[in-house]
Motif scaffolding. Structure first.
Motif, short mmCIF file in Angstrom:
data_model
loop_
_atom_site.label_atom_id
_atom_site.label_comp_id
_atom_site.label_asym_id
_atom_site.label_seq_id
_atom_site.Cartn_x
_atom_site.Cartn_y
_atom_site.Cartn_z
N THR A 41 11.14 9.99 -14.94
CA THR A 41 10.69 10.26 -13.58
C THR A 41 9.21 9.95 -13.50
N VAL A 42 8.83 9.17 -12.48
CA VAL A 42 7.44 8.77 -12.28
C VAL A 42 6.97 9.33 -10.95
N ALA A 43 5.85 10.06 -10.97
CA ALA A 43 5.25 10.59 -9.76
C ALA A 43 3.94 9.86 -9.51
N VAL A 44 3.80 9.25 -8.33
CA VAL A 44 2.64 8.43 -7.99
C VAL A 44 1.88 9.08 -6.85
N LEU A 45 0.59 9.36 -7.06
CA LEU A 45 -0.21 9.91 -5.98
C LEU A 45 -0.34 8.89 -4.86
N LEU A 46 -0.04 9.33 -3.65
CA LEU A 46 -0.13 8.46 -2.49
C LEU A 46 -1.52 8.55 -1.86
N PRO A 47 -1.94 7.46 -1.18
CA PRO A 47 -1.18 6.26 -0.87
C PRO A 47 -1.16 5.28 -2.03
N VAL A 48 -0.21 4.35 -2.00
CA VAL A 48 -0.26 3.20 -2.89
C VAL A 48 -1.40 2.31 -2.42
N ILE A 49 -2.33 2.02 -3.33
CA ILE A 49 -3.47 1.18 -2.98
C ILE A 49 -3.09 -0.27 -3.28
N VAL A 50 -2.68 -0.99 -2.27
CA VAL A 50 -2.34 -2.40 -2.42
C VAL A 50 -3.62 -3.22 -2.56
N ARG A 51 -4.59 -2.90 -1.73
CA ARG A 51 -5.94 -3.48 -1.87
C ARG A 51 -6.94 -2.38 -1.59
N ASP A 52 -7.85 -2.17 -2.52
CA ASP A 52 -8.79 -1.08 -2.39
C ASP A 52 -9.90 -1.42 -1.41
N SER A 53 -10.49 -0.39 -0.85
CA SER A 53 -11.62 -0.58 0.05
C SER A 53 -12.85 -1.01 -0.74
N THR A 54 -13.57 -1.98 -0.22
CA THR A 54 -14.84 -2.41 -0.79
C THR A 54 -15.85 -2.55 0.34
N VAL A 55 -17.06 -2.88 -0.01
CA VAL A 55 -18.08 -3.10 1.01
C VAL A 55 -17.68 -4.24 1.92
N GLU A 56 -16.97 -5.25 1.37
CA GLU A 56 -16.62 -6.44 2.14
C GLU A 56 -15.24 -6.39 2.77
N GLU A 57 -14.29 -5.65 2.16
CA GLU A 57 -12.90 -5.74 2.60
C GLU A 57 -12.35 -4.40 3.03
N VAL A 58 -11.48 -4.43 4.05
CA VAL A 58 -10.77 -3.23 4.45
C VAL A 58 -9.61 -3.00 3.49
N HIS A 68 -10.15 6.77 2.00
CA HIS A 68 -8.91 6.28 2.61
C HIS A 68 -8.89 6.54 4.11
N GLN A 69 -9.42 7.68 4.52
CA GLN A 69 -9.42 8.02 5.94
C GLN A 69 -10.52 7.26 6.70
N ALA A 70 -11.70 7.18 6.09
CA ALA A 70 -12.82 6.54 6.78
C ALA A 70 -12.66 5.03 6.90
N ASP A 71 -12.14 4.40 5.83
CA ASP A 71 -12.04 2.94 5.82
C ASP A 71 -10.66 2.42 6.19
N GLY A 72 -9.62 3.20 5.90
CA GLY A 72 -8.27 2.75 6.17
C GLY A 72 -7.57 3.50 7.27
N GLY A 73 -8.20 4.55 7.79
CA GLY A 73 -7.58 5.33 8.86
C GLY A 73 -6.33 6.07 8.43
N LEU A 74 -6.20 6.37 7.14
CA LEU A 74 -4.97 6.95 6.61
C LEU A 74 -4.71 8.32 7.22
N GLY A 75 -3.63 8.44 7.98
CA GLY A 75 -3.23 9.71 8.57
C GLY A 75 -4.30 10.35 9.42
N THR A 76 -5.13 9.54 10.05
CA THR A 76 -6.33 10.05 10.71
C THR A 76 -6.33 9.74 12.20
N THR A 77 -6.71 10.73 12.97
CA THR A 77 -7.05 10.53 14.38
C THR A 77 -8.53 10.81 14.53
N TYR A 78 -9.28 9.83 14.99
CA TYR A 78 -10.72 10.02 15.14
C TYR A 78 -11.04 10.69 16.47
#
Length: 346
Positions: free
Chosen positions: A235-252, A46-56
């Protein structure tokens, strides 16, 4: 200032790089750990491909196993030479993929006798996540020490939970879940999984499943199916982030932080996003969860290490990159990717 080697994410979806970073001397209550093993997790992707909560640039990883090399002032329960494991994330000095990490003593537990580094490193991230999600987001009591009487609602049906546990996994992992005393296990690939779960519950109470823990957080893969099961006030607990579209070799990837907005939930369902990195807000957990509860439960077999897949590579950097590539290609299931930090033989 002394320096050491570390593996950094330098930009979104770019190859990992080896860098020299400062070796931070341990301060009050802190220790310097020689990192031996690292466990890669989906958050790395999530951090490497989506930059989730990340400062490089950002050092890879959050779970370590290694040996105490130096103590700062006021360290009470650790000594030089202790083998330890832990989950850290708050600053670069606590990140995992580096030769030396500086950790506060409250983020480390002693590895029990008979448990290897590569086994121990699979535990901290999962352990902290589960305890935080169950207590903070599902409001379930997990008192410590373990009480003689079972906590209230200990027999209620729950997707991942107390004694009445309903699990979802691919068929290859059903036997393992049943070995953990799962009441029932369902194949998440089954297109009819929702009616099958509902039929199996035979509800005698409302809601039929009062607590649900979604360990995946996928919009289409878990959240939408769960919304069809979560009826009449759970009560539903969902681990974040919500993956709307997952990282693949082709897609961000595409992520979101609001699980409530990604399904047609019944109006009386409580939906919460699990933010593991806030577990230190619990005063007891901050001082006891990793240094006391985690090693005790591992030593006594209450929790067990995940199955490990040792990631190979000629160099420190190669092993880190290979682990990230395996996550991106979705070539891992039911096991943790672990790899050694030092080059050469152990």
């Amino acid at each position: 200032m002394a320096t050491h080697a570390a593996i950094q994410m330098v930009a979104q979806r770019q190859p990992l790089q080896l860098a020299q970073v400062p070796t931070v001397e341990p301060g009050d209550g802190e220790t310097l750990v020689k990192v031996e093993w690292v466990c890669s997790t989906p958050l790395d992707l999530h951090q490497a491909d989506g930059g989730l909560g990340t400062t490089y640039p950002n050092i890879v990883g959050d779970s370590i196993a290694g040996k105490i090399m130096k103590l700062g002032p006021n360290v009470e329960n650790l000594k030089v030479g202790d083998k330890v494991f832990g989950f850290g994330w708050r600053s670069q000095k606590e990140r995992a993929a580096q030769e030396y990490a500086t950790y506060h003593q409250n983020l480390l537990g002693k590895i029990p006798s008979g448990i290897s580094y590569q086994e121990a490193v699979t535990v901290p991230n999962n352990f902290v996540t589960v305890f935080h999600a169950l207590t903070k987001d599902l409001d379930l009591p997990l008192p410590w020490p373990q009480p003689e009487q079972a906590p209230e609602r200990a027999s209620d049906p729950i997707l991942y939970g107390y004694t009445n546990l309903i699990g979802t996994a691919s068929k290859a992992h059903h036997a393992e879940l049943k070995s953990f005393d799962a009441t029932a296990v369902f194949d998440y690939r089954d297109p009819d999984i929702v009616p099958h779960i509902i039929a199996a519950i035979k509800p005698s109470q409302t809601p039929a499943i009062p607590f649900i823990l979604d360990c995946i957080g996928s919009k289409s893969g878990s959240i939408e199916p769960i919304s069809k099961i979560a009826q009449a006030g759970p009560t539903v607990a969902v681990l974040l982030p919500v993956i709307v579209r997952d990282s693949t070799v082709e897609e961000v990837p595409i992520y979101d932080m609001d699980p409530k907005s990604h399904a047609n939930w019944a109006k009386d369902v409580t939906v919460r996003g699990v933010r593991t990195h806030f577990y230190l807000q619990d005063e007891f957990f901050a001082t006891h969860l990793q240094p006391v509860v985690m090693p005790y439960m591992l030593e006594h077999g209450i929790v067990k290490p995940n199955r490990q897949r040792v990631v190979q590579g000629e160099t420190f950097r190669d092993r880190a990159q290979n682990a990230l590539d395996i996550l991106r290609r979705k070539e891992v299931s039911g096991e943790r990717l672990v790899w050694r930090v030092p080059d050469g033989e152990e």
